[in-house]
Design a protein around this motif. Sequence first.
Motif, short mmCIF file in Angstrom:
data_model
loop_
_atom_site.label_atom_id
_atom_site.label_comp_id
_atom_site.label_asym_id
_atom_site.label_seq_id
_atom_site.Cartn_x
_atom_site.Cartn_y
_atom_site.Cartn_z
N LEU A 127 0.95 -1.32 -0.09
CA LEU A 127 -0.25 -0.19 0.02
C LEU A 127 0.85 1.75 -0.14
O LEU A 127 1.50 1.41 0.77
CB LEU A 127 -0.79 -0.28 1.10
CG LEU A 127 -2.17 -1.05 0.76
CD1 LEU A 127 -2.74 -1.43 2.85
CD2 LEU A 127 -2.71 -1.03 0.61
N CYS A 132 -3.64 5.61 -0.89
CA CYS A 132 -4.72 5.78 0.75
C CYS A 132 -5.23 6.92 1.15
O CYS A 132 -5.45 7.04 1.86
CB CYS A 132 -4.06 4.52 1.74
SG CYS A 132 -3.70 3.12 0.67
N LEU A 138 -8.17 2.75 0.75
CA LEU A 138 -7.25 1.78 1.10
C LEU A 138 -8.14 0.31 0.94
O LEU A 138 -6.97 -0.42 0.69
CB LEU A 138 -6.62 2.23 3.16
CG LEU A 138 -5.48 1.37 3.03
CD1 LEU A 138 -5.46 2.41 4.32
CD2 LEU A 138 -6.89 0.21 4.04
#
Lengths: 703, 444
Positions: A127, A132, A138
Amino acid sequence: MVIENETVSVSKGVFIFKNNFKPIRKSKKDYKKCNRNDNIFTHNLWYQEYSSLWNSLFEDIQKLTSNIFSVMTKDLLEFIKSACNSVTFEIPTAALLTGINMPDHVEQFIALEKQLKDHITPHVATLNSQDCSSMKFLMENLVNQFLNGTDYIYLDEDDMETDQCKDSIKKSFLNFSLLESWYWEQYASRNKCRANQKPLVVIFPDFESFNINILQKFILVASSHLKKLPFVFVFGIATSVSILYYAFPYHVSSKISIKMFKCEQSINLLNNVLENIFLNSFCPFQLGGNVFNLFTDIFLFYDYSVHNFIQNIKYTMMEHFCYGNAMALCNLDKKEVKDMLNIFKHEDFENVRQLKSFRKLVESQEFQNRINLLTNDEYLKNVIFENVLMLQRYIRRLHIFLKCLHVLVHDLPGYPLGKQLRELYAICVSENVCKTQQYNECFQLLGFQSKEDLCLKLEKILDILASVINENSKKTQLKDFFCDLKKYKNLLVNLTDFNVDIEEKEKDSDVNNSFTNQMDRKALKQTLLLRSKQKPKSLNKYEKLRIEILDQLSQNFKIYLVEPSSLYLYEIFFFDNISIQNKIIGIHRSAIHTALNNPHYYLQCNCCEISNTHSIKRTMPDVCIAYKLHLECGKMINMYDWLQAFICIIDVDGSKENENQSKKVDPQIQARFTRAVAELEYLGFIKSSKRKADHVTRLTWGG
Amino acid sequence: MEAKLLALRQTFPGRESQIDQLRNLYGWENEPLAPSVYIYGGPSTGKSAVVLKFFETLEIRHANVNLIECYSAKILFESILNQLTGHRLDPRVGTPYAKCDTLKEFIEHLQNVDKEINLSRCVVILDKAEELRTMDHNLLPSFLRLQELSNLSLSVIFLSEIVFEKYYFRLNIIEPIKIHFPQYTKDELLEILSFDFDLVRELIGNNFSQPIQFDIDFFRNYLNVFLSVFYRACRDLSELRHMSRRNFLKYCEPITRNEFTIKDSMALWKHIAPILKNSLEVLYLRVSTDDASKPIENFAHSLELPFYAKYLLIAAYLASYNSAKDDKRLFMKYHGKKTKTQRDVKQKSKVSEKLNTQMGPNAFTLDRLLAIFYSILYDKVGFNNHLLIQVSSLVELQLLSLASDSSTLDGRKYKCNVNFDCIQSISKMVGFNIRKYLSDFSHM
């Protein structure tokens, strides 16, 4: 025709035609292929040389970096493996202290992800903070990565071609309950025990840039699902561990159990890369002292980025090889150089003749040879070959003896020649190191070394030499040197008797005796002075041997560690053009100034050429004229005066004619002036002023 | 039924009265169902565990949703429906039981579901209910009266750490029935922690080559010692559990080394007391065992910054903690003489709360930062893009923070985020005397 029919409409409109555009991702391979084959330089010899060299270097760099990281990665993998086998109530979390360099980390994390996928678990998600920005993004990103095993970015493209990608799931369906049921189907449905369940690894490469609230929430959510979904987190932390404590309140931090892993400091990484890749006798391309210092300065003062450092070197290599086919000789293999010389054409030899040090070479020759050098290609070929061979030998020796010298001086008090090999290299390629003051200082200091230290150092030097000497080869100077050192070392090891020779001892006692007589202060002073002068004579065996060894070493250094510019045609191997600085370090303000002050520099037109930076030509662009005029003003600029000055330059003939008439300004010129002023305001050089009517404030100073 | 409840009471010591309350509300088939129940209490007091276990043992149909993961109301509705209907998501398609974006659709779907499977007497549990305050405004009032809206005999349970009074953002909401979960007492904690016995036994078996046999009394003895140290500092069950497991291994170490016997509790106590005191210091930090021994290193020393970035950070600190009008006096060589006024004298005798360094970072512009940077740097360095990149990478590392809107490119403002100790050790590293350039200290 069909299209025309489709677009018949009562009103004006915009029509969309799908052109069956395929995303670049898929055609990338073909694109790359054709790119490689059809490069305009492909047929140039220098380019071939460059690309083969760079490719081999790049491969080495990658191998090296993966080796360096392998220790840390191994620990990390071990941790993740053990974490997923034991029953935990907290999410096992690895905190990787990576140092502040983001560009360097990207590859590291990609490698880590690959290793994880190979050895531990197929479920790895990375990630990035920019993907995000909210909890929703996210989650969707994460779940998508787990389910599809691909990156998030491609999802949109897949959406475009829904018919091709049947498996694609609507973005809004991607949430934790889906992930849970997916995981259940993968493992639990087939009645596998927990030990067989593969953990879900989530990597956060840039912890600092994450929105902390989102991360906190995510951890809480993940921990509430921990029983069904065995998560493992990996945080890449750039600054320090304490940031974790700042970031998470207790109710979050109690959900994770952290273990720290430290990466190599980037400065050590750089030294490693330099010593193993660029500063050794396998790499034909050598950086000159100035350029090398520039790059290390950029590294130490500005960015600490090894990646940038390597890119800088790559750029210099391109610049170096761009010079022409003469650079195709930049090769450390004898045979290849010979082959290369055989296919050289006349222009290529001319290219060599343009090298700066070629002039020196010519001047050093006698008259007949000079003519031969300048006109006879065949003759030149042999001369080049000889010189290149000499350079090759020089480079090999240079690096061997650099290492030897480094062993001797790297731990001397005060580090006169620097601690690192790279510092020593920078000195050696820019001047004759043996003539420097630091070098003498070093050898003075070495004169005080104890037997154990010297022995150790000699041993290391012998190791270095032994690794490069071919046992079977015929006698060379290097081999002689090696044998000599070996002899000395044996002498040194066997030396146990530290006593001063007997004769000298007697002398000593003589002096001592002279003390006993009574004398006045002056006489005593003189005897003391005499004694201090005599003292160096009273050396013991070790000290004598030490001087001998150091002499031997120093003599060899003096032979081999000369500066490269003393050799002919050294430009083929060494690049030392400091003007590259302007291309490596972007200086935008001075670039704007140059562009406005001297537009010829960028435009390369005949009309704007000026001899003096202060002169103004009417053919220049309007904004340049306005800029140059405003340089002459003080803090406040009167618009009317400025306009008059502008008109004077633009309208040389017209102003004379109109002298008698009323001072009416040609509206066209006024418009041009207004536009130029507006552009300057936009560029931030002036600002309208409220204090004085019809004035503007200058925001820069100097000219 | 009774037997089940008895077992439930045994698994949750100290929660007997709460279990009874739940039973009174949900345990009787014929009684009408309470529309909403609000359960609150501090962290790790067993709210979720008790409630979930209760409904599992009584086999009442329920849906449990953690509100943190519901970043939109849609997810909340859909996961409630999925759970009530027992719909299992197909990972290849991912469609929920029914699509509902709004509350109205949700209620309609509920009524539809009721026609297929009897939804009467089923319960919706909303964990972390405090999140409702930041979610859509209609959610809290309508979940409070879900029974009335849907015309089904449903009940909603809210689990939260805060008292219900904190929700009063608008009037007209029904007061739910409230159940409080108080903090555990020391005896209850001991009782709960001793459930760890089996796990701890396993732990000992895994960690020591030579397994030791001990009974529950030995473990309870240890917990007594442990709680006597920790109870005053921390009442949080999960933290205590974490700490007790970690320290129990150390407690047993001398036994495996055959220094003491199991019976020798006094010697064991003497051995463990200093260890417990030490681990009291890393309470709540959750560093794993091997790191715990070494103290948390200095932030400034672990920071690996290039030379100019350090100077930029120092300049940022100076810009943040000096007022702009002092700049001329501090950073220019010939700033002219300043006549002392009454005000200056007063300013110098400032109380420590009014010192600039105590007042928190002020925002500064990029121009000011660069001007200070150039005046404190000895060697003159060209202004180039590498420097500007350093500013943004400092922002990325959160050592500086953007004080202006991130969308404006002109006249950006920054703040410095590091404290005085940190900046002092950084300036020591580069050989710079920062006190000389801070208006608070420069007159000293």
